[in-house]
Design a protein around this motif. Structure first.
Motif, short mmCIF file in Angstrom:
data_model
loop_
_atom_site.label_atom_id
_atom_site.label_comp_id
_atom_site.label_asym_id
_atom_site.label_seq_id
_atom_site.Cartn_x
_atom_site.Cartn_y
_atom_site.Cartn_z
N PHE A 38 0.85 -0.92 -0.04
CA PHE A 38 -0.24 0.05 -0.10
C PHE A 38 0.92 1.21 -0.02
CE2 PHE A 38 -2.26 3.23 2.60
CZ PHE A 38 -3.23 3.40 1.70
N GLU A 39 1.89 1.28 0.72
CA GLU A 39 2.80 2.40 1.01
C GLU A 39 3.59 2.70 -0.45
OE1 GLU A 39 6.39 3.90 3.61
OE2 GLU A 39 5.36 2.25 4.27
N ASN A 40 3.94 1.53 -1.08
CA ASN A 40 4.69 1.51 -2.37
C ASN A 40 3.73 2.01 -3.47
OD1 ASN A 40 7.25 0.86 -1.31
ND2 ASN A 40 6.69 -1.44 -1.76
N THR A 41 2.50 1.87 -3.45
CA THR A 41 1.61 2.24 -4.37
C THR A 41 1.22 3.82 -4.38
OG1 THR A 41 0.36 -0.09 -4.27
CG2 THR A 41 -0.84 1.92 -5.13
N LEU A 42 1.17 4.12 -2.89
CA LEU A 42 0.93 5.74 -2.79
C LEU A 42 2.23 6.34 -3.15
CD1 LEU A 42 -0.66 5.63 0.77
CD2 LEU A 42 -1.68 5.97 -1.46
N GLY A 43 3.56 5.83 -2.95
CA GLY A 43 4.50 6.45 -3.41
C GLY A 43 4.45 6.54 -4.94
N SER A 44 4.46 5.75 -5.63
CA SER A 44 4.04 5.77 -7.15
C SER A 44 3.10 6.54 -7.54
CB SER A 44 3.66 3.97 -7.62
OG SER A 44 3.53 4.14 -8.97
N THR A 45 1.82 6.76 -6.97
CA THR A 45 0.94 7.60 -7.21
C THR A 45 1.22 8.99 -6.79
OG1 THR A 45 -0.73 6.22 -6.48
CG2 THR A 45 -1.57 8.45 -6.42
N ILE A 46 2.16 9.39 -5.80
CA ILE A 46 2.65 10.63 -5.64
C ILE A 46 3.53 10.97 -6.79
CG2 ILE A 46 3.97 12.01 -4.28
CD1 ILE A 46 2.91 10.42 -1.73
N ARG A 47 4.53 10.17 -7.36
CA ARG A 47 5.30 10.54 -8.23
C ARG A 47 4.36 10.81 -9.65
NH1 ARG A 47 8.20 6.41 -6.05
NH2 ARG A 47 7.40 4.90 -7.19
N GLY A 48 3.45 10.11 -9.80
CA GLY A 48 2.51 10.29 -11.09
C GLY A 48 1.90 11.74 -10.85
N LEU A 49 1.40 12.00 -9.76
CA LEU A 49 0.50 13.12 -9.63
C LEU A 49 1.36 14.44 -9.91
CD1 LEU A 49 -1.62 12.21 -6.49
CD2 LEU A 49 -2.49 12.66 -8.58
N GLY A 50 2.73 14.54 -9.24
CA GLY A 50 3.76 15.43 -9.21
C GLY A 50 3.94 15.62 -10.68
N ASN A 51 4.25 14.71 -11.43
CA ASN A 51 4.43 14.88 -12.97
C ASN A 51 3.33 15.53 -13.83
OD1 ASN A 51 7.03 13.56 -12.83
ND2 ASN A 51 6.29 11.41 -13.34
N GLN A 52 2.02 14.81 -13.42
CA GLN A 52 0.85 15.75 -13.91
C GLN A 52 0.92 17.20 -13.61
OE1 GLN A 52 -2.88 13.26 -14.22
NE2 GLN A 52 -1.74 11.82 -13.06
N ALA A 53 1.03 17.56 -12.39
CA ALA A 53 0.80 18.91 -11.72
C ALA A 53 1.99 19.65 -12.43
CB ALA A 53 1.10 18.79 -10.19
N GLU A 54 3.07 19.08 -12.44
CA GLU A 54 4.22 19.94 -13.27
C GLU A 54 4.03 20.33 -14.64
OE1 GLU A 54 8.96 19.24 -14.34
OE2 GLU A 54 7.83 18.10 -12.82
N ASN A 55 3.11 19.42 -15.41
CA ASN A 55 2.83 19.65 -16.92
C ASN A 55 1.82 20.47 -16.91
OD1 ASN A 55 4.82 17.62 -17.76
ND2 ASN A 55 3.22 15.98 -17.76
N ILE A 56 0.91 20.57 -16.11
CA ILE A 56 -0.18 21.65 -15.94
C ILE A 56 0.17 22.84 -15.44
CG2 ILE A 56 -2.10 22.43 -14.73
CD1 ILE A 56 -3.07 19.40 -14.38
N ALA A 57 1.49 23.00 -14.67
CA ALA A 57 1.88 24.33 -14.33
C ALA A 57 2.81 24.94 -15.29
CB ALA A 57 2.92 23.99 -13.25
N ALA A 58 3.58 24.21 -16.09
CA ALA A 58 4.02 24.67 -17.31
C ALA A 58 3.08 25.09 -18.44
CB ALA A 58 4.87 23.41 -17.98
N SER A 59 1.85 24.47 -18.55
CA SER A 59 0.75 24.98 -19.45
C SER A 59 0.44 26.40 -19.06
CB SER A 59 -0.36 24.02 -19.70
OG SER A 59 0.29 22.81 -20.05
N GLN A 60 -0.05 26.32 -17.81
CA GLN A 60 -0.34 27.45 -17.20
C GLN A 60 0.38 28.62 -17.43
OE1 GLN A 60 -1.69 27.18 -13.30
NE2 GLN A 60 -2.17 29.32 -13.02
#
Length: 261
Positions: free
Chosen positions: A196-218
């Motif tokens: 469960f902890e490893n899954t959340l860690g992977s999720t955080i990395r994915g969310l961070g990448n998406q947030a970074e892409n959105i920030a760049a677009s903005q």
């Protein structure tokens, strides 16, 4: 209604442009209001909302990791206690010991059993008990139903060790088997927590990448291009100075005409 002369209209337009460029340089944003670009402002607001959602989802996921780490730490302590009970059980199985010796060993076992019971009963996260047997979901995405769920067993996980009595050799043998079963169950639960902890860690990395892409677009839509804006401001300043000079010349010519009249 007073009609402005072309020179005044041009000067006012240059002045408005100058104010707009100055605001863009001061704020760092080329879209500061709907008047600047209504369509762009709507896109910026939508991207801002998405970024806020990703940010909160990441914080939720970190809460989930803390939840898992708290549970794992508690189970690690329980497993240590179970291992100690197993060790005492093996010692109690030694025929060289007297009943008094075994009773002394059992007293330590009783203390360890109380420790295990207290751990399951009192371990909490955010004020809520962890080991209830109920599933706990964490919202780890900006959209509905993007969740990760953890389920911790209740205190029955270690029930087999809470009733052992090693004050006799037979009891000691039974306690060894119980300790092995409970230890296996604890390790299985800890493995689930780790996954469960490893899954959340992977999720955080994915969310961070998406947030970074959105920030760049903005940023491309909203943020000021300083090199371009400064160049535009310089050109506008030149126009402004030329306009002022022309207006001054026009006023002098008008004065000369009036003087002749």
């Amino acid at each position: 209604m007073k009609i402005q002369s072309p020179s005044n209209q041009a000067f006012n337009q240059i002045d408005r442009t100058s104010n707009k460029l100055a605001q863009q340089l001061a704020s760092g944003k080329k879209v500061n209001s709907a008047a600047d670009d209504a369509a762009a402002l709507q896109i910026i607001d939508r991207l801002t909302s998405q970024q806020d959602g990703f940010g909160q989802a990441i914080r939720n996921a970190y809460d989930g990791i803390s939840y898992a780490q708290t549970a794992d730490s508690a189970l690690s302590g329980v497993n240590d206690a179970v291992s100690r009970i197993r060790e005492l059980s093996i010692q109690s199985g030694n025929g060289a010991l007297t009943d008094t010796d075994r009773q002394a060993l059992q007293e330590e076992v009783s203390q360890l059993q109380s420790q295990i019971t207290d751990t399951f009963k009192n371990t909490t996260f955010g004020g809520a008990k962890l080991f209830t047997g109920n599933a706990v979901s964490f919202q780890v995405g900006p959209d509905a139903n993007t969740t990760q769920t953890a389920k911790l067993n209740d205190d029955n996980l270690a029930a087999g060790i809470l009733s052992v009595d090693i004050s006799t050799q037979a009891g000691a043998q039974a306690a060894i088997d119980s300790a092995d079963s409970v230890s296996e169950a604890l390790n299985s639960q800890r493995a689930q927590i780790g996954a469960f902890e490893n899954t959340l860690g992977s999720t955080i990395r994915g969310l961070g990448n998406q947030a970074e892409n959105i920030a760049a677009s903005q940023s491309r839509i909203q943020d000021t291009d300083y090199a371009k804006t400064i160049a535009e401001q310089t050109a506008n300043d030149i126009l402004s100075q030329a306009s002022i000079a022309l207006r001054g010349q026009a006023n002098q010519n008008a004065s000369s005409v009036l003087g002749l009249l």
